[in-house]
Design an enzyme around this catalytic site. Sequence first.
Site, PDB file in Angstrom:
ATOM      1  N   ARG A   1      -2.311   3.323   6.412  1.00 36.04           N
ATOM      2  CA  ARG A   1      -3.608   3.271   7.106  1.00 36.04           C
ATOM      3  C   ARG A   1      -4.454   4.525   6.863  1.00 36.04           C
ATOM      4  O   ARG A   1      -5.649   4.516   7.158  1.00 36.04           O
ATOM      5  CB  ARG A   1      -3.396   3.079   8.609  1.00 36.04           C
ATOM      6  CG  ARG A   1      -2.912   1.684   8.975  1.00 36.04           C
ATOM      7  CD  ARG A   1      -2.806   1.530  10.474  1.00 36.04           C
ATOM      8  NE  ARG A   1      -2.415   0.180  10.849  1.00 36.04           N
ATOM      9  CZ  ARG A   1      -1.167  -0.238  10.992  1.00 36.04           C
ATOM     10  NH1 ARG A   1      -0.175   0.603  10.772  1.00 36.04           N
ATOM     11  NH2 ARG A   1      -0.887  -1.488  11.341  1.00 36.04           N
TER      12      ARG A   1
ATOM     13  N   HIS B   1       7.160   5.690   1.430  1.00 35.80           N
ATOM     14  CA  HIS B   1       7.900   4.479   1.030  1.00 35.80           C
ATOM     15  C   HIS B   1       8.827   4.799  -0.144  1.00 35.80           C
ATOM     16  O   HIS B   1       9.987   4.390  -0.167  1.00 35.80           O
ATOM     17  CB  HIS B   1       6.935   3.382   0.556  1.00 35.80           C
ATOM     18  CG  HIS B   1       6.013   2.855   1.608  1.00 35.80           C
ATOM     19  ND1 HIS B   1       4.652   3.061   1.569  1.00 35.80           N
ATOM     20  CD2 HIS B   1       6.242   2.092   2.714  1.00 35.80           C
ATOM     21  CE1 HIS B   1       4.085   2.463   2.588  1.00 35.80           C
ATOM     22  NE2 HIS B   1       5.015   1.879   3.315  1.00 35.80           N
TER      23      HIS B   1
ATOM     24  N   ALA C   1       0.866  -1.186   0.000  1.00 36.84           N
ATOM     25  CA  ALA C   1       0.000   0.000   0.000  1.00 36.84           C
ATOM     26  C   ALA C   1       0.902   1.236   0.000  1.00 36.84           C
ATOM     27  O   ALA C   1       0.827   2.103   0.872  1.00 36.84           O
ATOM     28  CB  ALA C   1      -0.971  -0.003   1.188  1.00 36.84           C
TER      29      ALA C   1
END
Length: 280
Positions: free
Chosen positions: A188, A37, A32
């Site tokens: 999230r 990232h 995700a």
Amino acid sequence: MKIFENKEDLKRYVLEQKADHKSVGFVPTMGALHQGHLSLVEKARKKNKIVVVSIFVNPTQFDNKEDLEKYPKTIDNDIKLLEGVDCDAVYIPTADEIYDGNVKSEKFDFDGLEYQMEGQFRQGHFDGVGTIVKKLFEIVEPDNAYFGKKDFQQLQIVKKMVEKEQLNVKIKGCRIYREDDGLAMSSRNVRLSKEHRAEAPFIYKVLKKAKKKAKKKSFTEVIAWVEKKFKKNNLLDLEYFVIANEKSLIPATKKEEGRVYRAFIAVYAGDIRLIDNIKM
Ligand code: AMP
């Protein structure tokens, strides 16, 4: 970009690169993917000849079954994003491939780092983190591995594991990426309701103010101020706010010369648990 599902194939690929004297940078993720990232991948890209990313939602680091089941999965988009940042190889194992039918954590001693903050509220979390990071390091054997300061306690724990187990990898901590409104990027975040998403930047606003206040006030006063701010907020529930020594992660109530401190926070926005931190 090469895609590996099998550790033997990945190991062979990495060995070939190493035989060619190419340095290997590694970024472990749970997928995700977002710009946070990708910033780690870009950093690895600059410093290594080969960049390997893993995508694996590690069951042993979840203390909450629902959180594990609902963890966002966007694998096709992740692959597209990784191709866009010139990643060389992505490793996408199954739980069976990693745990071989025995989904259990190894027990670690992280010299007490594991008992603070996240360790208090997420039982077994850091044994799960240690287990998966060690397994992935054994498979990838990277020269350098990149971790975000977003999960600062995890970063310190991984450094400790490398030191204690004498693993031959350098751990690089990377800065926290934020949305324009200050909310720390997290996989999230997409699960937040519209209302909670709108309120969530409050967390970083409070952290920044706490940092400012700590220049003149004691840590105890700053902590009381933060707790009061959250008591007045109807949408966000404070789980903890701790100011700790950055190295030992032991909570501090007063400043000592020559020590570096960091404030850590965990907040529930409805069912979604968000963490953040700031250097004090
Ligand atoms: P995760 O997929 O959440 O396990 O994260 C994989 C890596 O990305 C970890 O080293 C995280 O600390 C890092 N990371 C996650 N969010 C951010 C962010 N907002 N900024 C920088 N690094 C991040």
